[in-house]
Design a protein around this motif. Structure first.
Motif, PDB file in Angstrom:
ATOM      1  N   PRO A 141       1.441  -6.108   9.345  1.00 20.31           N
ATOM      2  CA  PRO A 141       2.210  -4.925   9.737  1.00 20.31           C
ATOM      3  C   PRO A 141       2.405  -3.967   8.572  1.00 20.31           C
ATOM      4  CG  PRO A 141       3.261  -6.938  10.522  1.00 20.31           C
ATOM      5  CD  PRO A 141       2.167  -7.361   9.594  1.00 20.31           C
ATOM      6  N   ALA A 142       2.443  -2.666   8.860  1.00 17.93           N
ATOM      7  CA  ALA A 142       2.579  -1.652   7.811  1.00 17.93           C
ATOM      8  C   ALA A 142       3.865  -1.845   7.011  1.00 17.93           C
ATOM      9  CB  ALA A 142       2.548  -0.256   8.431  1.00 17.93           C
ATOM     10  N   THR A 143       4.955  -2.257   7.681  1.00 12.26           N
ATOM     11  CA  THR A 143       6.211  -2.474   6.958  1.00 12.26           C
ATOM     12  C   THR A 143       6.066  -3.568   5.907  1.00 12.26           C
ATOM     13  OG1 THR A 143       6.885  -3.944   8.760  1.00 12.26           O
ATOM     14  CG2 THR A 143       7.743  -1.709   8.803  1.00 12.26           C
ATOM     15  N   ILE A 144       5.323  -4.631   6.230  1.00 12.73           N
ATOM     16  CA  ILE A 144       5.128  -5.746   5.298  1.00 12.73           C
ATOM     17  C   ILE A 144       4.261  -5.305   4.128  1.00 12.73           C
ATOM     18  CG2 ILE A 144       4.185  -8.059   5.047  1.00 12.73           C
ATOM     19  CD1 ILE A 144       6.792  -7.883   6.691  1.00 12.73           C
ATOM     20  N   LYS A 145       3.188  -4.600   4.424  1.00 13.02           N
ATOM     21  CA  LYS A 145       2.311  -4.119   3.348  1.00 13.02           C
ATOM     22  C   LYS A 145       3.064  -3.163   2.416  1.00 13.02           C
ATOM     23  CE  LYS A 145      -1.139  -3.177   6.309  1.00 13.02           C
ATOM     24  NZ  LYS A 145      -2.433  -2.675   6.834  1.00 13.02           N
TER      25      LYS A 145
END
Length: 831
Positions: A141-145
């Motif tokens: 997910p973009a939030t994790i990256k």
């Protein structure tokens, strides 16, 4: 050869000095560096305390080890990072009941898959202290990256002082390093950062938002590598005209070395990319700059559901109340997320009385879908649709951030069939307003701007250039009406006049018709008294006793020009001017009221209401002034609102029309403008160095109702003209940090409901006429609110709401002393 060798040595020394100076931190082979990492984000007022913040913090362990080093360069390193032992907690100390994160674990908040993704190792290619490559799984997910990128940003440091341009999670930014004895301070110039996500802001500076940001990271180095990194980033946003309405976002990061342990051996390979692939084929270079995160709204209302809930607030009766602009701003936010089909559904379902206000909201949204919906909904060939067509055009003129597409749409309308001549004129005027706005923000070179010449050509027919207005005022070619000459004088004096222009104006005083003479004397005195731009050149010209003497400046009359302050704070000031011109027989020719707002050196012409009358002398058997003998009886009113000209209103035209209206006058005012206007419109994405992202939205809405009227009583030999301004204003600022797993933010706002009345009473039962002007502001309520919120996808939430209300006392604004004396006589005669 000796010289060539010497030059070679100098070049080599220069190269070494340059490149050796930008060395970065170096990891030892076969070691694991164990760090403790913390990041927190909080949102609060400009001067809030930590206990009152809304926000959260994330803490974890981070293991860092060297994977590969270029044999030819110690500062070309591939590093692996692994996050573990993740905790998510509230920033403020609250009771368990008010703490939405109480008892929660990282897994319960993030979910098993997201937590596994966050704890999955990733790699960073560090070259000369700069992150030149960031490797992780594409499917994460973009939030994790982005959170991982935030950790990587604390490894980017150079060991020498200097300014450089770097890429990190915030974007491409200018950074300054200062290195002193094992400590390095990195200061990021956030206003230089170029990122994927951009926002917009209103073109009107007075109604805009000012911001101030800072980002400082302090590194402590030991044995060539990072021992600690402490970063703090602050973003302050405030409404320019009221800096108390402000919000602050603070982001902090700390990375502290706990210990080192034996670690894996260094891998072999030609370059970093090939080594990454050999170790894990699922790792991809995804770039270090933050990715866009699409916020998902579960259980949110659809546009139509929102509309059904607020439709009563869009009825005309609500337009003087604060609930109208507040509902207007909220509806705009919903429209900006909606499709053309959804918007058309709302337009078609609105009542006939609420529909004009809906047109205001849809047009003010300024999205491709909202513009397409309006163009499909309106039929400009239909003369019966004038009201809605005009509201659409005015809303385009008031557009906070117009674009080429809107201008092109108006150009297409102008080329098509238009059923009303009033709309034809309005289209061209609004195109001119849009071209001006686009040019102000550097858009004059847009392809569609080939219409600029056409619009300006129209403007030159409608507005006089300097040479022309001088010729009109001095009547070099023919005789002009007094109000035309007075308007020409106003243009000259407000357009950076030259010494000779001012001197010629002064020399004309004393030789003008009585009331024009009195008007010019009053105008000059007002400019000097109120310290306007022309004051300096006027003082210079008035040193000449030929142009400034008692004989010229002692003429009597009723006409006047006066300026004063309405409100004043450290942030902004509101001023007014009231110019009145009478005919020689004492009948009103022109009344011109202006309101200006100033803030931080910027000026806004907020309102102009002008009432004009002519050919009234026949009613009192008086002799018309020179050049006005054949004028048809007429009275009307025009308004300019936020630099946009509105369609004039006619009270009567012709003697027969006057007579019929005099006997049928109900005293009810005629509407000049009524509607909802988007004034402040600021949207900003704040990409934090931690990988978290804040969204800032500041909007200001105005519900306005301007009306005017004129009553003439031959029986009492008295006339009254009135301009009634009713309005309600709401300004809101909302800053939100919205992640997949937790949402936090705050809203600051203020609102007011105010009215301003201007009444001119003329008694012509005696000569000279008695003229009394009154400008009144009634007592009005002013409220401000602060709301902080935190919520989880599960529905668990925390809300804190505070408010403050006060009454702002009314007042009658002072005008010149002659007017005060005259009003006493008028009221005494009424008694």
């Amino acid at each position: 050869m000796a010289i060539q060798g010497f030059i070679t040595i100098l070049l080599a020394a220069g190269f070494y000095a340059c490149c050796a100076g930008v060395a970065g931190p170096r990891l030892n082979n076969n070691w694991v560096y164990k760090f403790r990492y913390n990041t927190e984000v909080l949102v609060d007022r400009a001067k809030g305390s930590k206990e009152g913040n809304a926000g959260y913090k994330i803490s974890s362990d981070v293991d860092v080890n060297l994977v590969w080093r270029d044999p030819n360069s110690n500062d070309d390193q591939l590093i692996q990072l692994a996050i573990s032992n993740v905790k998510i907690e509230n920033v403020a100390l609250r009771s368990a009941k008010k703490n939405i994160l109480h008892g929660a674990t990282a897994q319960s908040l993030l979910g098993e898959k997201r937590l596994a993704a966050l704890e999955r190792p990733f790699m960073v290619h560090l070259k000369n202290g700069k992150v030149s490559g960031f490797y992780c799984y594409k499917a994460e997910p973009a939030t994790i990256k982005n959170l991982k990128r935030g950790v990587a940003s604390l490894l980017q440091v150079q060991t020498s002082s200097g300014k450089v341009i770097e890429n990190d999670v915030s974007g491409r930014c200018t950074v300054e390093y200062r290195a002193v004895q094992g400590k390095v301070t990195r200061t990021k110039a956030l206003d230089t950062c170029k990122s994927m996500e951009t926002g917009f802001t209103t073109y009107i500076q007075v109604l805009g938002v000012t911001g101030k940001s800072s980002s400082v990271t302090v590194f402590t180095l030991e044995d060539g590598f990072i021992k600690s990194a402490v970063a703090e980033e602050t973003h302050m946003l405030a409404v320019t005209a009221r800096r108390q309405t402000a919000a602050k976002v603070v982001s902090r990061q700390t990375l502290t070395l706990v210990k080192t342990e034996a670690g894996p051996f260094e891998a072999s390979g030609k370059n970093a990319a090939s080594v990454v692939k050999s170790l894990d084929e699922k790792l991809f270079a995804v770039g270090v700059t933050a990715e866009k995160v699409k916020s998902q709204c579960k259980g949110c209302q659809s546009l139509f559901e929102h509309w059904k809930a607020v439709q009563k607030q869009f009825e005309p009766d609500s337009l003087s109340k604060a609930i109208a602009p507040r509902s207007f701003l909220a509806l705009i936010q919903s429209i900006r997320k909606a499709s053309k089909t959804e918007i058309l559904q709302v337009l078609k379902s609105a009542s006939k009385t609420a529909l004009p206000q809906v047109v205001d909201a849809v047009t003010s949204s300024q999205t491709p879908a909202s513009l397409d919906a309006m163009l499909q909904f309106l039929n400009f060939a239909d003369p019966k649709g004038l009201v809605l067509q005009e509201r659409f055009l005015y809303a385009c003129g008031f557009a906070s951030h117009p674009n080429e597409r809107m201008l092109q749409a108006l150009l297409n309308i102008s080329k098509g069939k238009i059923g009303s001549n009033d709309i034809k004129e309005s289209v061209v005027i609004i195109m001119g307003a849009l071209v001006k706005k686009l040019c102000q923000k550097g858009g004059c070179d847009l392809p569609v701007s080939n219409i600029i010449e056409y619009v300006y050509a129209y403007g030159k027919q409608k507005f006089h250039v300097k040479r022309t207005v001088n010729r009109v005022y001095h009547q070099n070619r023919r005789v002009y009406e007094k109000n035309v000459r007075a308007a020409a004088a106003d243009v000259i004096l407000s357009s950076n006049p030259s010494y000779m222009e001012v001197k010629n104006l002064l020399l004309s005083i004393g030789n003008l018709p009585k009331e024009l003479n009195k008007y010019m004397v009053s105008k000059v005195k007002d400019i000097l008294h109120f310290e306007m731009p022309a004051s300096k050149i006027l003082r210079q010209a008035m040193k000449d006793m030929v142009s400034h003497n008692y004989d010229r400046f002692s003429k009597v009359g009723s006409s006047s020009a006066y300026s004063g302050f309405m409100t004043g704070t450290t942030d902004a000031a509101t001023t007014y001017s009231l110019d009145i011109l009478y005919s020689g027989s004492g009948v009103l020719r022109r009344s011109n009221m202006n309101i200006y707002g100033t803030s931080n050196g910027a000026l806004l012409h907020g309102l102009q209401v002008a009432i004009e009358a002519q050919g009234m002398e026949s009613l009192i058997a008086a002799k018309p002034d020179e050049g006005e003998e054949d004028l048809e009886s007429f009275a009307g009113m025009s308004a300019l609102l936020f630099d946009v000209q509105l369609r004039p209103v006619t009270f009567f035209k012709g003697y027969s029309d006057l007579m019929s209206k005099m006997f049928s006058m109900s005293g009810e005012p005629m509407n000049v403008v009524k509607g909802l206007i988007l004034l402040t419109d600021h949207s900003q994405v704040i990409q934090l160095q931690s990988g978290l992202k804040a969204n800032a939205e500041f909007q200001g809405g105005l519900a306005i109702d301007i009306s005017g009227g004129m009553e003439v009583s031959l029986w009492y030999r008295e006339s009254k003209t009135s301009v009634n301004n009713r309005g309600a204003m709401v300004v809101t600022g909302n800053v939100t940090v919205d992640m997949d797993f937790v949402r936090t933010g705050m809203e600051v706002s203020f609102e007011m409901e105010a009215s301003l009345d201007f009444i001119t009473t003329v008694q012509f039962s005696e000569y000279p006429f008695l003229v009394c002007m009154q400008m009144d502001k009634v007592t009005f309520p002013f409220s401000e609110y602060l709301t902080k919120y935190e919520s989880l996808p599960s529905g668990k939430n925390y809300l804190s709401h505070k408010g403050h209300k006060q009454l702002v006392p009314g007042s009658e604004f002072p005008l010149h002393q002659e007017n005060s004396d005259m009003c006493k006589r008028v009221f005494d005669s009424d008694a």
